[in-house]
Design an enzyme around this catalytic site. Structure first.
Site, PDB file in Angstrom:
ATOM      1  N   ASN A  71       0.829  -1.212   0.000  1.00 25.35           N
ATOM      2  CA  ASN A  71       0.000   0.000   0.000  1.00 25.35           C
ATOM      3  C   ASN A  71       0.859   1.254   0.000  1.00 25.35           C
ATOM      4  OD1 ASN A  71      -2.143  -1.738   0.153  1.00 25.35           O
ATOM      5  ND2 ASN A  71      -2.512  -1.428   2.332  1.00 25.35           N
ATOM      6  N   ASP A  73      -0.668   4.248   0.880  1.00 27.31           N
ATOM      7  CA  ASP A  73      -1.535   5.240   1.527  1.00 27.31           C
ATOM      8  C   ASP A  73      -0.988   5.791   2.841  1.00 27.31           C
ATOM      9  OD1 ASP A  73      -2.008   3.121   3.352  1.00 27.31           O
ATOM     10  OD2 ASP A  73      -3.821   2.509   2.285  1.00 27.31           O
ATOM     11  N   HIS A  90       5.531  -0.389  -2.725  1.00 30.12           N
ATOM     12  CA  HIS A  90       5.062   0.427  -3.846  1.00 30.12           C
ATOM     13  C   HIS A  90       5.171   1.915  -3.580  1.00 30.12           C
ATOM     14  CE1 HIS A  90       2.511  -3.109  -5.611  1.00 30.12           C
ATOM     15  NE2 HIS A  90       3.812  -3.258  -5.786  1.00 30.12           N
ATOM     16  N   CYS A  98      14.733  13.720  -2.932  1.00 28.45           N
ATOM     17  CA  CYS A  98      15.618  14.468  -3.817  1.00 28.45           C
ATOM     18  C   CYS A  98      16.459  13.505  -4.646  1.00 28.45           C
ATOM     19  CB  CYS A  98      16.523  15.378  -2.991  1.00 28.45           C
ATOM     20  SG  CYS A  98      17.746  16.286  -3.977  1.00 28.45           S
ATOM     21  N   CYS A 127      14.568  20.498  -3.552  1.00 27.07           N
ATOM     22  CA  CYS A 127      15.157  20.168  -2.262  1.00 27.07           C
ATOM     23  C   CYS A 127      15.656  21.426  -1.563  1.00 27.07           C
ATOM     24  CB  CYS A 127      16.311  19.186  -2.464  1.00 27.07           C
ATOM     25  SG  CYS A 127      17.201  18.746  -0.964  1.00 27.07           S
ATOM     26  N   CYS A 130      19.864  20.971  -1.165  1.00 26.60           N
ATOM     27  CA  CYS A 130      20.818  21.107  -2.268  1.00 26.60           C
ATOM     28  C   CYS A 130      20.217  21.719  -3.530  1.00 26.60           C
ATOM     29  CB  CYS A 130      21.433  19.746  -2.593  1.00 26.60           C
ATOM     30  SG  CYS A 130      20.321  18.604  -3.447  1.00 26.60           S
ATOM     31  N   SER A 170      -4.781  -9.890  -2.827  1.00 22.53           N
ATOM     32  CA  SER A 170      -5.162 -10.951  -3.760  1.00 22.53           C
ATOM     33  C   SER A 170      -3.980 -11.841  -4.115  1.00 22.53           C
ATOM     34  CB  SER A 170      -5.746 -10.338  -5.038  1.00 22.53           C
ATOM     35  OG  SER A 170      -4.757  -9.554  -5.698  1.00 22.53           O
ATOM     36  N   LEU A 198     -10.929 -11.657   1.545  1.00 21.40           N
ATOM     37  CA  LEU A 198     -12.315 -11.988   1.207  1.00 21.40           C
ATOM     38  C   LEU A 198     -12.413 -12.837  -0.050  1.00 21.40           C
ATOM     39  CD1 LEU A 198     -14.187  -8.631   1.961  1.00 21.40           C
ATOM     40  CD2 LEU A 198     -14.446 -10.798   3.182  1.00 21.40           C
ATOM     41  N   GLN A 199     -11.502 -12.634  -1.000  1.00 19.63           N
ATOM     42  CA  GLN A 199     -11.549 -13.366  -2.252  1.00 19.63           C
ATOM     43  C   GLN A 199     -10.491 -14.471  -2.280  1.00 19.63           C
ATOM     44  OE1 GLN A 199     -11.423  -9.748  -2.361  1.00 19.63           O
ATOM     45  NE2 GLN A 199     -13.649  -9.982  -2.190  1.00 19.63           N
TER      46      GLN A 199
END
Length: 244
Positions: A71, A73, A90, A98, A127, A130, A170, A198-199
Protein backbone atom coordinates in the site's frame (compact mmCIF):
# COMPACT_ATOMS: atom_id res chain seq x y z
CA UNK A 1 6.46 -17.35 16.72
CA UNK A 2 9.88 -15.73 17.06
CA UNK A 3 9.70 -13.55 13.95
CA UNK A 4 6.13 -12.85 12.83
CA UNK A 5 5.91 -10.67 9.71
CA UNK A 6 2.67 -9.07 8.54
CA UNK A 7 2.11 -8.62 4.81
CA UNK A 8 -0.70 -6.21 3.88
CA UNK A 9 -2.47 -5.17 0.70
CA UNK A 10 -5.25 -2.83 -0.35
CA UNK A 11 -7.93 -4.82 1.50
CA UNK A 12 -6.75 -3.53 4.87
CA UNK A 13 -7.70 0.02 3.85
CA UNK A 14 -11.16 -0.56 2.39
CA UNK A 15 -12.86 0.31 5.70
CA UNK A 16 -11.09 3.67 5.42
CA UNK A 17 -13.08 4.13 2.17
CA UNK A 18 -10.05 3.55 -0.02
CA UNK A 19 -11.15 0.97 -2.61
CA UNK A 20 -9.10 -2.15 -3.24
CA UNK A 21 -8.55 -3.56 -6.72
CA UNK A 22 -10.02 -7.04 -7.00
CA UNK A 23 -12.68 -7.05 -4.26
CA UNK A 24 -16.44 -6.94 -4.99
CA UNK A 25 -16.30 -3.11 -5.11
CA UNK A 26 -12.69 -2.99 -6.28
CA UNK A 27 -11.41 -0.57 -8.90
CA UNK A 28 -10.60 -3.26 -11.46
CA UNK A 29 -13.65 -5.37 -10.65
CA UNK A 30 -16.00 -2.45 -11.33
CA UNK A 31 -13.98 -1.32 -14.33
CA UNK A 32 -14.46 -4.73 -15.95
CA UNK A 33 -18.20 -4.34 -15.34
CA UNK A 34 -18.23 -0.86 -16.85
CA UNK A 35 -18.56 0.97 -13.52
CA UNK A 36 -16.47 3.01 -11.10
CA UNK A 37 -15.96 2.84 -7.35
CA UNK A 38 -18.50 5.09 -5.64
CA UNK A 39 -17.58 5.09 -1.96
CA UNK A 40 -14.09 6.54 -2.03
CA UNK A 41 -11.91 9.11 -0.31
CA UNK A 42 -8.80 10.89 -1.41
CA UNK A 43 -5.87 9.07 0.18
CA UNK A 44 -4.83 12.12 2.21
CA UNK A 45 -8.39 12.37 3.62
CA UNK A 46 -8.49 8.77 4.87
CA UNK A 47 -7.68 7.71 8.44
CA UNK A 48 -6.06 4.49 9.73
CA UNK A 49 -8.45 1.59 10.33
CA UNK A 50 -8.79 -0.60 13.39
CA UNK A 51 -6.56 -3.18 11.71
CA UNK A 52 -3.80 -0.60 11.21
CA UNK A 53 -3.88 0.41 14.88
CA UNK A 54 -4.07 -3.23 16.03
CA UNK A 55 -1.04 -4.20 13.97
CA UNK A 56 0.90 -1.26 15.40
CA UNK A 57 -0.12 -2.33 18.90
CA UNK A 58 1.14 -5.87 18.34
CA UNK A 59 4.41 -4.51 16.92
CA UNK A 60 4.81 -2.31 19.99
CA UNK A 61 4.29 -5.32 22.26
CA UNK A 62 6.81 -7.41 20.33
CA UNK A 63 4.40 -9.98 18.86
CA UNK A 64 4.96 -8.71 15.31
CA UNK A 65 8.54 -7.98 14.25
CA UNK A 66 8.05 -6.32 10.85
CA UNK A 67 5.44 -5.17 8.33
CA UNK A 68 5.72 -5.44 4.54
CA UNK A 69 3.02 -3.62 2.59
CA UNK A 70 2.14 -2.97 -1.04
CA UNK A 71 0.00 0.00 0.00
CA UNK A 72 1.08 3.55 -0.70
CA UNK A 73 -1.53 5.24 1.53
CA UNK A 74 0.79 5.73 4.54
CA UNK A 75 -1.91 4.50 6.96
CA UNK A 76 0.46 2.10 8.71
CA UNK A 77 2.88 4.91 9.53
CA UNK A 78 0.04 7.27 10.41
CA UNK A 79 -1.23 4.68 12.92
CA UNK A 80 2.03 5.08 14.84
CA UNK A 81 4.15 2.33 13.27
CA UNK A 82 7.83 3.41 13.26
CA UNK A 83 9.23 3.88 9.77
CA UNK A 84 12.13 1.49 10.36
CA UNK A 85 9.71 -1.38 11.04
CA UNK A 86 7.92 -1.27 7.67
CA UNK A 87 8.78 -1.58 4.01
CA UNK A 88 6.31 0.03 1.61
CA UNK A 89 7.12 -1.83 -1.58
CA UNK A 90 5.06 0.43 -3.85
CA UNK A 91 6.15 3.69 -2.25
CA UNK A 92 4.33 6.27 -0.15
CA UNK A 93 2.09 8.97 -1.58
CA UNK A 94 3.09 11.42 1.17
CA UNK A 95 6.83 11.10 0.57
CA UNK A 96 9.08 12.72 -2.02
CA UNK A 97 12.83 12.34 -2.37
CA UNK A 98 15.62 14.47 -3.82
CA UNK A 99 17.28 12.85 -6.83
CA UNK A 100 20.60 14.56 -6.01
CA UNK A 101 21.22 14.13 -2.27
CA UNK A 102 18.50 11.65 -1.30
CA UNK A 103 16.83 13.90 1.28
CA UNK A 104 13.27 12.77 2.04
CA UNK A 105 10.33 15.12 2.54
CA UNK A 106 7.04 14.09 4.16
CA UNK A 107 3.95 16.07 3.15
CA UNK A 108 0.40 16.27 4.47
CA UNK A 109 -0.90 15.93 0.92
CA UNK A 110 -0.48 13.42 -1.90
CA UNK A 111 2.79 14.51 -3.52
CA UNK A 112 1.92 12.76 -6.80
CA UNK A 113 -0.90 15.25 -7.46
CA UNK A 114 1.61 17.64 -9.06
CA UNK A 115 3.31 14.97 -11.17
CA UNK A 116 2.72 15.45 -14.89
CA UNK A 117 4.70 12.51 -16.25
CA UNK A 118 4.13 9.47 -14.04
CA UNK A 119 7.25 7.82 -15.49
CA UNK A 120 9.71 10.52 -14.46
CA UNK A 121 7.91 11.12 -11.14
CA UNK A 122 9.01 14.75 -10.79
CA UNK A 123 6.77 16.73 -8.40
CA UNK A 124 8.08 20.17 -9.48
CA UNK A 125 9.35 20.99 -6.00
CA UNK A 126 12.99 21.43 -5.10
CA UNK A 127 15.16 20.17 -2.26
CA UNK A 128 15.72 22.78 0.45
CA UNK A 129 19.16 21.35 1.16
CA UNK A 130 20.82 21.11 -2.27
CA UNK A 131 18.25 22.51 -4.70
CA UNK A 132 17.85 19.18 -6.50
CA UNK A 133 14.60 18.03 -8.09
CA UNK A 134 12.13 16.08 -5.97
CA UNK A 135 10.31 12.99 -7.23
CA UNK A 136 7.58 10.84 -5.74
CA UNK A 137 8.28 7.28 -4.54
CA UNK A 138 5.28 5.59 -6.17
CA UNK A 139 5.95 2.37 -8.10
CA UNK A 140 3.78 1.95 -11.18
CA UNK A 141 3.28 -1.23 -13.19
CA UNK A 142 6.47 -2.45 -14.92
CA UNK A 143 8.65 -0.17 -12.79
CA UNK A 144 11.39 -1.24 -10.40
CA UNK A 145 11.04 -0.47 -6.70
CA UNK A 146 11.97 3.13 -6.02
CA UNK A 147 13.63 2.73 -2.62
CA UNK A 148 17.22 1.46 -2.69
CA UNK A 149 16.97 -1.35 -0.13
CA UNK A 150 13.30 -2.37 -0.50
CA UNK A 151 14.01 -5.78 -2.02
CA UNK A 152 16.89 -6.64 0.32
CA UNK A 153 14.92 -5.74 3.47
CA UNK A 154 11.82 -7.58 2.23
CA UNK A 155 13.90 -10.67 1.49
CA UNK A 156 15.71 -10.53 4.85
CA UNK A 157 12.53 -10.47 6.92
CA UNK A 158 10.71 -12.97 4.70
CA UNK A 159 13.51 -15.52 5.08
CA UNK A 160 13.70 -14.90 8.83
CA UNK A 161 9.91 -15.13 9.18
CA UNK A 162 8.42 -18.16 10.96
CA UNK A 163 4.84 -16.84 10.85
CA UNK A 164 3.56 -14.94 7.84
CA UNK A 165 0.28 -13.12 8.49
CA UNK A 166 -1.07 -12.02 5.10
CA UNK A 167 -3.99 -9.60 5.11
CA UNK A 168 -6.11 -7.97 2.44
CA UNK A 169 -4.22 -8.93 -0.69
CA UNK A 170 -5.16 -10.95 -3.76
CA UNK A 171 -1.55 -12.21 -3.98
CA UNK A 172 -1.54 -11.57 -7.72
CA UNK A 173 1.17 -8.91 -8.00
CA UNK A 174 4.69 -10.20 -8.56
CA UNK A 175 7.31 -10.30 -7.23
CA UNK A 176 5.56 -9.04 -4.06
CA UNK A 177 3.43 -12.18 -3.66
CA UNK A 178 6.48 -14.46 -3.57
CA UNK A 179 7.88 -13.09 -0.31
CA UNK A 180 5.34 -14.49 2.20
CA UNK A 181 5.75 -18.08 1.01
CA UNK A 182 9.47 -17.96 1.86
CA UNK A 183 8.45 -18.66 5.47
CA UNK A 184 7.43 -22.17 4.37
CA UNK A 185 10.99 -23.10 3.44
CA UNK A 186 13.00 -24.99 6.08
CA UNK A 187 15.30 -22.57 7.97
CA UNK A 188 15.80 -24.81 9.89
CA UNK A 189 12.09 -25.62 10.32
CA UNK A 190 9.25 -24.52 8.00
CA UNK A 191 7.15 -21.67 9.30
CA UNK A 192 3.40 -21.09 9.02
CA UNK A 193 1.47 -19.00 6.54
CA UNK A 194 -1.93 -17.51 7.48
CA UNK A 195 -3.92 -15.81 4.73
CA UNK A 196 -6.86 -13.47 5.41
CA UNK A 197 -8.70 -12.15 2.37
CA UNK A 198 -12.31 -11.99 1.21
CA UNK A 199 -11.55 -13.37 -2.25
CA UNK A 200 -9.71 -16.48 -3.35
CA UNK A 201 -5.98 -16.20 -4.07
CA UNK A 202 -3.44 -18.34 -5.96
CA UNK A 203 -1.86 -19.24 -2.60
CA UNK A 204 -4.95 -20.66 -0.87
CA UNK A 205 -3.80 -24.27 -1.30
CA UNK A 206 -0.33 -23.85 0.19
CA UNK A 207 -1.08 -21.71 3.25
CA UNK A 208 -1.53 -23.37 6.64
CA UNK A 209 -4.66 -21.42 7.58
CA UNK A 210 -7.08 -19.69 5.19
CA UNK A 211 -9.67 -17.23 6.55
CA UNK A 212 -12.32 -15.45 4.45
CA UNK A 213 -13.21 -12.27 6.35
CA UNK A 214 -12.54 -8.55 6.57
CA UNK A 215 -9.23 -7.50 8.11
CA UNK A 216 -10.83 -5.37 10.84
CA UNK A 217 -13.00 -8.28 11.97
CA UNK A 218 -10.03 -10.64 12.02
CA UNK A 219 -7.85 -8.25 14.02
CA UNK A 220 -10.63 -7.66 16.55
CA UNK A 221 -10.84 -11.42 17.17
CA UNK A 222 -7.06 -11.80 17.26
CA UNK A 223 -6.63 -8.96 19.77
CA UNK A 224 -9.32 -10.53 21.96
CA UNK A 225 -7.79 -14.01 21.68
CA UNK A 226 -4.36 -12.68 22.63
CA UNK A 227 -5.89 -10.96 25.67
CA UNK A 228 -4.57 -7.54 24.65
CA UNK A 229 -6.47 -5.10 26.82
CA UNK A 230 -5.95 -1.89 24.85
CA UNK A 231 -5.30 -0.95 21.24
CA UNK A 232 -3.71 2.49 21.41
CA UNK A 233 -4.79 4.98 18.77
CA UNK A 234 -1.66 7.05 18.41
CA UNK A 235 -2.02 10.70 17.31
CA UNK A 236 -1.85 10.97 13.53
CA UNK A 237 1.73 11.96 12.67
CA UNK A 238 0.55 13.57 9.42
CA UNK A 239 -0.04 16.80 11.34
CA UNK A 240 3.72 17.10 11.81
CA UNK A 241 4.50 16.77 8.10
CA UNK A 242 5.10 19.71 5.79
CA UNK A 243 2.29 21.73 4.24
CA UNK A 244 4.38 22.80 1.25
Amino acid sequence: AKHCVVFTGAGISTSANIPDFRGPQGVWTLRDLGGVASKTKQINEASPTYAHYAITELVRRGFIKFVISTNMDSLHIRSGLPQHLIVEQHGNCHKEVCISCGSAYWRRYDVSMTVINSRDHFTFRDCKWCGGKLRDTIVHFSENWSEEHTEAISLHHSLKCDLALIMGTSMNVQPNATFPELCLYPHPQPGNMVLINLQKTPYDDICNIRIFTKTDAFMELLIKEMDVDTVTRHPDCKSSWGKS
